[in-house]
Design an enzyme around this catalytic site. Structure first.
Site, PDB file in Angstrom:
ATOM      1  N   LYS A 118      -6.443   4.816  -2.289  1.00  0.00           N
ATOM      2  CA  LYS A 118      -7.563   4.016  -1.784  1.00  0.00           C
ATOM      3  C   LYS A 118      -8.267   4.747  -0.643  1.00  0.00           C
ATOM      4  O   LYS A 118      -9.076   5.609  -0.866  1.00  0.00           O
ATOM      5  CB  LYS A 118      -7.058   2.635  -1.370  1.00  0.00           C
ATOM      6  CG  LYS A 118      -6.193   1.954  -2.446  1.00  0.00           C
ATOM      7  CD  LYS A 118      -6.977   1.584  -3.677  1.00  0.00           C
ATOM      8  CE  LYS A 118      -6.140   1.201  -4.899  1.00  0.00           C
ATOM      9  NZ  LYS A 118      -5.158   0.175  -4.723  1.00  0.00           N
ATOM     10  N   ASP A 161       3.184  -3.410   2.590  1.00  0.00           N
ATOM     11  CA  ASP A 161       2.112  -2.686   1.912  1.00  0.00           C
ATOM     12  C   ASP A 161       0.910  -2.709   2.850  1.00  0.00           C
ATOM     13  O   ASP A 161       0.277  -3.739   3.053  1.00  0.00           O
ATOM     14  CB  ASP A 161       1.800  -3.381   0.577  1.00  0.00           C
ATOM     15  CG  ASP A 161       0.753  -2.625  -0.242  1.00  0.00           C
ATOM     16  OD1 ASP A 161      -0.067  -1.897   0.360  1.00  0.00           O
ATOM     17  OD2 ASP A 161       0.748  -2.787  -1.472  1.00  0.00           O
ATOM     18  N   TYR A 189       0.369  -7.779  -4.060  1.00  0.00           N
ATOM     19  CA  TYR A 189      -0.282  -7.057  -5.156  1.00  0.00           C
ATOM     20  C   TYR A 189       0.460  -7.349  -6.470  1.00  0.00           C
ATOM     21  O   TYR A 189       1.691  -7.301  -6.506  1.00  0.00           O
ATOM     22  CB  TYR A 189      -0.200  -5.571  -4.783  1.00  0.00           C
ATOM     23  CG  TYR A 189      -0.822  -4.575  -5.683  1.00  0.00           C
ATOM     24  CD1 TYR A 189      -2.162  -4.640  -6.038  1.00  0.00           C
ATOM     25  CD2 TYR A 189      -0.062  -3.493  -6.153  1.00  0.00           C
ATOM     26  CE1 TYR A 189      -2.730  -3.665  -6.839  1.00  0.00           C
ATOM     27  CE2 TYR A 189      -0.620  -2.517  -6.955  1.00  0.00           C
ATOM     28  CZ  TYR A 189      -1.952  -2.609  -7.301  1.00  0.00           C
ATOM     29  OH  TYR A 189      -2.501  -1.646  -8.094  1.00  0.00           O
TER      30      TYR A 189
END
Ligand SMILES: *Cc1c(COP(=O)(O)O)cnc(C)c1O
Length: 403
Positions: free
Chosen positions: A214, A189, A117
């Site tokens: 999320k 992650d 990310y």
């Protein structure tokens, strides 16, 4: 029965029962939003006794958490086999950076998967670098180069699966095993699959990090992150978060807990719709690559099948021989897909992106891709009707091809 967190409960059951035992429940289904900064002590003796005591479940002062937050932490811990506890953070990024800060000291070296990310990459090249923590990017698909990237000061490895935007699936058990052999802590992650679809600690990682913003929140209205770990690392994470002053509001914790209860059915439905749309896109002449580990035949599908018990609605596709203007015609024509960041909500989103600028060491173009294959779109599939979403995409492609 108010939630026996039985170790033998199946995952769907744990989503329902987690964090509902003991004092948190207070004889109602959802733990109340318990607001407080200040605990009032009976006398000076009690005040002094409590100060030395820093345990979860003992209200001391609001920054150390309170029943609503503990209920959420417990529910998340119950979902992650091998976890002794879960620390909550005000965002997913705060969880990633908080965990890295708990694991690293000045002079240490951090290995970062090249397809991480973007804000994770930026934390390594910015904040951590400024603190004297060095970083090296590595290709998580190249185990030999990864192993060779370790030096005696390598203390931590930051992994992410699937890779951000491009969705490669790396061999987490192999990467985590090598990290352990080299004396480095492995962080992953795990936002895409969550502990429901990928049991990170069981697959050898030390710290499993999730952006609750999320899938757990699931309704695009709360920002939060979490890191779960076994006893040793849970203690360090918790101490680090206390030193940084991280705390989440009880209102946000209650929202995340509400989202968590339905996460299983949402992910099942979104995965099924996403797979159907991925297959539909894969059959089109104007799509060069569909980047979804759930789609049979894509790179990473075999490892995904081996290591994961679920997926989600997030995947990407690359247009064949189309420029940015064509891509914008497609995205702008969509009616059911919002244009925006984040993902994992009940509503569908589309996000245009180019792969090339956010990679340092992974080969470009990726194996099997043409040089022109760079205009991509990421989709987050929501809970809308599958056929409506496909019809919307079809009219988007028509708008692209008419231009
Ligand atoms: C969104 C996201 C994060 C960060 O979460 P925030 O709550 O937005 O800070 C971290 N990792 C991944 C893979 C994400 O998609």
């Amino acid at each position: 029965m108010a939630g026996g967190d039985d170790a033998n409960d199946r995952r769907a059951t744990r989503l329902v029962t987690g964090g509902r035992s003991g004092d948190f429940a207070q004889h109602v289904v959802n733990p109340p939003v318990w607001r407080a900064s200040t605990h009032l002590y009976a006398d000076c003796t009690e005040l002094r006794e409590r100060k030395a005591h820093n345990a979860d479940g003992q209200f001391f002062y609001g920054r150390r958490g309170a029943p609503t937050q503990w209920a959420l932490s417990e529910a998340l811990t119950a979902l992650e086999p091998g976890a002794a506890g879960t620390v909550l953070y005000p965002s997913g990024l705060a969880a990633l950076v908080g965990a890295l800060l708990a694991a690293l000291r000045s002079g240490d070296v951090l290995l970062v998967a090249d397809n991480s990310y973007d804000p994770t990459r930026n934390a390594a090249t910015g904040l951590l670098k400024g603190l004297g923590i060095e970083h090296r990017f590595f290709d998580p698909l190249d185990l030999e180069a990864y192993e060779a990237a370790f030096c005696e000061r390598t203390r931590a490895v930051m992994l992410e699966v699937p890779g951000s935007l491009t969705m490669e699936v790396c061999d987490i058990p192999a990467l985590a095993r090598i990290a352990r052999e080299k004396g480095a802590v492995s962080l992953v992650d795990n936002t895409w699959a969550t502990a429901l679809g990928f049991q990170a600690l069981q697959h050898g990682c030390d710290i499993s990090i999730t952006a609750l913003t999320k899938h757990v929140g699931g309704h695009s209205d709360v920002m939060m992150g979490a890191a779960s770990a076994g006893e040793r690392w849970y203690r360090r994470l918790r101490l680090g978060a206390q030193q940084l002053g991280h705390v989440v509001s009880p209102d946000d914790a209650a929202l995340a807990l509400r989202g968590l209860r339905t996460m299983g059915v949402r992910l099942d439905r979104q995965s099924a719709t996403a797979l159907a749309i991925a297959e539909w896109l894969d059959a089109r002449d104007d799509v060069a690559h569909v980047l979804s580990p759930m789609l049979p035949g894509t790179p990473g599908h075999a490892i995904w099948q081996r290591d994961f018990t679920g997926g989600c609605g997030l995947f990407s596709f690359v247009l064949k021989g189309r420029d940015d203007a064509a891509r914008c015609r497609l995205v702008d024509a969509l009616r059911l897909f919002g244009i925006g960041y984040s993902w994992g909500g009940f509503e569908s989103l589309a996000l245009p992106f180019d792969v090339e600028p956010v990679r340092s060491v992974m080969s470009w173009p990726p194996p099997g891709w043409g040089l022109e294959d760079r205009h991509a779109i990421r989709l987050s599939i929501g809970l809308e009707d599958k056929d409506d979403l496909i019809a919307d995409l079809a009219q988007g492609f028509a708008a692209m091809n008419e231009g």
